[in-house]
Motif scaffolding. Structure first.
Motif, PDB file in Angstrom:
ATOM      1  N   LEU A  71      -2.982   7.955 -68.666  1.00 53.66           N
ATOM      2  CA  LEU A  71      -2.298   6.827 -68.038  1.00 53.66           C
ATOM      3  C   LEU A  71      -3.320   5.728 -67.759  1.00 53.66           C
ATOM      4  CD1 LEU A  71       0.421   5.815 -66.838  1.00 53.66           C
ATOM      5  CD2 LEU A  71      -0.421   6.614 -64.621  1.00 53.66           C
ATOM      6  N   TYR A  72      -3.054   4.547 -68.335  1.00 57.68           N
ATOM      7  CA  TYR A  72      -3.930   3.396 -68.151  1.00 57.68           C
ATOM      8  C   TYR A  72      -3.288   2.453 -67.138  1.00 57.68           C
ATOM      9  CZ  TYR A  72      -6.299   4.861 -72.462  1.00 57.68           C
ATOM     10  OH  TYR A  72      -6.990   5.562 -73.425  1.00 57.68           O
ATOM     11  N   VAL A  73      -3.891   2.341 -65.971  1.00 57.59           N
ATOM     12  CA  VAL A  73      -3.358   1.462 -64.941  1.00 57.59           C
ATOM     13  C   VAL A  73      -3.898   0.043 -65.139  1.00 57.59           C
ATOM     14  CG1 VAL A  73      -3.004   3.283 -63.246  1.00 57.59           C
ATOM     15  CG2 VAL A  73      -5.212   2.114 -63.354  1.00 57.59           C
ATOM     16  N   SER A  74      -3.210  -0.938 -64.586  1.00 57.15           N
ATOM     17  CA  SER A  74      -3.586  -2.343 -64.769  1.00 57.15           C
ATOM     18  C   SER A  74      -4.364  -2.872 -63.569  1.00 57.15           C
ATOM     19  CB  SER A  74      -2.340  -3.208 -64.977  1.00 57.15           C
ATOM     20  OG  SER A  74      -1.672  -2.853 -66.162  1.00 57.15           O
ATOM     21  N   ALA A  87      -7.725  -6.627 -71.569  1.00 57.29           N
ATOM     22  CA  ALA A  87      -6.382  -6.990 -71.109  1.00 57.29           C
ATOM     23  C   ALA A  87      -6.013  -6.251 -69.830  1.00 57.29           C
ATOM     24  CB  ALA A  87      -5.356  -6.688 -72.198  1.00 57.29           C
ATOM     25  N   ALA A  88      -6.465  -5.010 -69.699  1.00 57.47           N
ATOM     26  CA  ALA A  88      -6.114  -4.187 -68.542  1.00 57.47           C
ATOM     27  C   ALA A  88      -6.874  -4.571 -67.282  1.00 57.47           C
ATOM     28  CB  ALA A  88      -6.333  -2.709 -68.859  1.00 57.47           C
ATOM     29  N   GLN A  89      -7.783  -5.544 -67.374  1.00 58.24           N
ATOM     30  CA  GLN A  89      -8.453  -6.022 -66.161  1.00 58.24           C
ATOM     31  C   GLN A  89      -7.485  -6.845 -65.302  1.00 58.24           C
ATOM     32  OE1 GLN A  89     -12.133  -8.096 -66.929  1.00 58.24           O
ATOM     33  NE2 GLN A  89     -13.008  -6.397 -68.080  1.00 58.24           N
ATOM     34  N   ASN A  90      -6.434  -7.353 -65.900  1.00 60.06           N
ATOM     35  CA  ASN A  90      -5.443  -8.187 -65.206  1.00 60.06           C
ATOM     36  C   ASN A  90      -4.459  -7.286 -64.460  1.00 60.06           C
ATOM     37  OD1 ASN A  90      -3.355  -9.905 -64.461  1.00 60.06           O
ATOM     38  ND2 ASN A  90      -3.391 -11.047 -66.377  1.00 60.06           N
ATOM     39  N   PHE A  91      -4.342  -7.471 -63.152  1.00 62.09           N
ATOM     40  CA  PHE A  91      -3.446  -6.640 -62.347  1.00 62.09           C
ATOM     41  C   PHE A  91      -1.975  -6.861 -62.706  1.00 62.09           C
ATOM     42  CE2 PHE A  91      -7.280  -6.462 -59.791  1.00 62.09           C
ATOM     43  CZ  PHE A  91      -7.283  -5.153 -59.336  1.00 62.09           C
ATOM     44  N   TYR A  93      -0.897  -7.270 -65.826  1.00 63.07           N
ATOM     45  CA  TYR A  93      -0.688  -6.913 -67.233  1.00 63.07           C
ATOM     46  C   TYR A  93       0.208  -5.677 -67.341  1.00 63.07           C
ATOM     47  CZ  TYR A  93      -1.812  -5.415 -72.007  1.00 63.07           C
ATOM     48  OH  TYR A  93      -1.738  -5.022 -73.319  1.00 63.07           O
ATOM     49  N   GLY A  94       1.019  -5.632 -68.385  1.00 66.60           N
ATOM     50  CA  GLY A  94       1.791  -4.430 -68.684  1.00 66.60           C
ATOM     51  C   GLY A  94       3.129  -4.362 -67.973  1.00 66.60           C
ATOM     52  N   GLN A  95       3.540  -3.131 -67.673  1.00 65.22           N
ATOM     53  CA  GLN A  95       4.863  -2.858 -67.116  1.00 65.22           C
ATOM     54  C   GLN A  95       4.757  -2.149 -65.761  1.00 65.22           C
ATOM     55  OE1 GLN A  95       7.550  -4.008 -68.718  1.00 65.22           O
ATOM     56  NE2 GLN A  95       6.220  -4.785 -70.353  1.00 65.22           N
ATOM     57  N   PRO A  96       5.770  -2.294 -64.908  1.00 61.69           N
ATOM     58  CA  PRO A  96       5.753  -1.589 -63.623  1.00 61.69           C
ATOM     59  C   PRO A  96       5.773  -0.068 -63.817  1.00 61.69           C
ATOM     60  CG  PRO A  96       7.403  -3.343 -63.620  1.00 61.69           C
ATOM     61  CD  PRO A  96       6.942  -3.194 -65.042  1.00 61.69           C
ATOM     62  N   TYR A  97       5.101   0.623 -62.918  1.00 65.64           N
ATOM     63  CA  TYR A  97       5.170   2.078 -62.890  1.00 65.64           C
ATOM     64  C   TYR A  97       6.560   2.469 -62.389  1.00 65.64           C
ATOM     65  CZ  TYR A  97       3.955   6.911 -61.678  1.00 65.64           C
ATOM     66  OH  TYR A  97       3.904   8.279 -61.588  1.00 65.64           O
ATOM     67  N   THR A  98       7.235   3.327 -63.128  1.00 61.59           N
ATOM     68  CA  THR A  98       8.613   3.685 -62.777  1.00 61.59           C
ATOM     69  C   THR A  98       8.769   5.192 -62.621  1.00 61.59           C
ATOM     70  OG1 THR A  98       9.275   3.906 -65.110  1.00 61.59           O
ATOM     71  CG2 THR A  98       9.485   1.709 -64.096  1.00 61.59           C
ATOM     72  N   GLN A  99       9.846   5.582 -61.975  1.00 59.91           N
ATOM     73  CA  GLN A  99      10.160   6.999 -61.842  1.00 59.91           C
ATOM     74  C   GLN A  99      10.434   7.615 -63.210  1.00 59.91           C
ATOM     75  OE1 GLN A  99       9.992   8.589 -58.790  1.00 59.91           O
ATOM     76  NE2 GLN A  99      10.029  10.420 -60.091  1.00 59.91           N
ATOM     77  N   GLU A 100      11.043   6.820 -64.092  1.00 60.96           N
ATOM     78  CA  GLU A 100      11.316   7.300 -65.450  1.00 60.96           C
ATOM     79  C   GLU A 100      10.021   7.656 -66.185  1.00 60.96           C
ATOM     80  OE1 GLU A 100      13.602   5.803 -69.544  1.00 60.96           O
ATOM     81  OE2 GLU A 100      13.268   4.414 -67.871  1.00 60.96           O
ATOM     82  N   LEU A 101       9.013   6.789 -66.050  1.00 63.96           N
ATOM     83  CA  LEU A 101       7.721   7.071 -66.683  1.00 63.96           C
ATOM     84  C   LEU A 101       7.080   8.308 -66.056  1.00 63.96           C
ATOM     85  CD1 LEU A 101       5.307   6.461 -68.502  1.00 63.96           C
ATOM     86  CD2 LEU A 101       4.493   4.853 -66.751  1.00 63.96           C
TER      87      LEU A 101
END
Length: 220
Positions: A71-74, A87-91, A93-101
């Motif tokens: 898991l790569y967090v932003s 790109a992942a240095q940006n808070f 960036y990407g998608q919200p952490y979800t219960q589905e994930l």
């Protein structure tokens, strides 16, 4: 040919010769510039994290021992020159952490051939809400039958002086790969790390001993 200005003089040079020289100069500049060094408790996850995920990679062999779900967090503030995941240095960036994930990660981890979870980024210790939520779920579902690795720009000693959430997260993982990536110490032959200053630390043994204990399967 390309036109360049050197010490006030304009000249034309072969583009094929010029580019390698420029790239070499850029590399030297990156090596001179160092990552940021925060003061103890200067960076707080509660103030910075937007609970976003840069990526999730199930069933890989590169982010630690055995088959792993990564898991790569932003979000990261260390700003290491030569960072492989800018790109992942940006808070944001990407998608919200979800219960589905989270449920998908748990399902993937339940496979018998998966050894454990790896947390990367971005900076996991600046995303402790996300990471602790998942860590606690894993411990509830699997106990310690699945191991948890985390990379961090923080060193072991720095984490000892950090906020309670960071200390809690450290206490609940198995392996910490610590320290900023330093391009001047880059070594592609190392196990699971990019520069020779970084260490693979056995967290439970280190906490018990009161000093750093290196992972016993370290070869190089």
């Amino acid at each position: 040919m390309v036109k360049v200005n050197i010490d006030g003089d304009t000249m034309f040079v072969d583009a094929n010769q010029y580019k390698p020289q420029v790239e070499h100069a850029k590399k030297l500049l990156r090596q001179k510039r160092l990552p940021k060094n925060p003061k103890p408790q200067e960076w707080k996850a509660e103030d910075l994290s937007l609970h976003k995920i840069a990526d999730y990679k199930p069933f890989n062999f590169v982010d630690g021992e055995g088959v792993r779900c990564s898991l790569y967090v932003s979000g990261c503030l260390f700003d290491c020159p030569g960072c492989y995941n800018l790109a992942a240095q940006n808070f944001n960036y990407g998608q919200p952490y979800t219960q589905e994930l989270e449920d998908k990660i748990i399902t993937d981890l339940s496979q018998s051939y998966v050894q454990g979870l790896t947390l990367l980024g971005g900076e996991p210790f600046l995303n402790t809400w996300v990471c602790l939520k998942l860590i606690n779920r894993i411990r509830k579902e699997f106990g310690h039958s699945k191991d948890i690795w985390s990379w961090s720009g923080y060193t072991w000693d720095e984490l000892q002086k950090e906020t309670p959430d960071k200390k809690e997260m450290l206490s609940k993982i198995d392996i910490l790969v610590d320290g900023r990536f330093l391009e001047a110490k880059k070594d592609l032959t190392l196990q699971f790390r990019g520069s020779s200053n970084q260490r693979i630390i056995d967290v439970p043994k280190s906490l018990e001993a009161g000093k750093i204990v290196i992972w016993d399967k370290l070869v190089r």
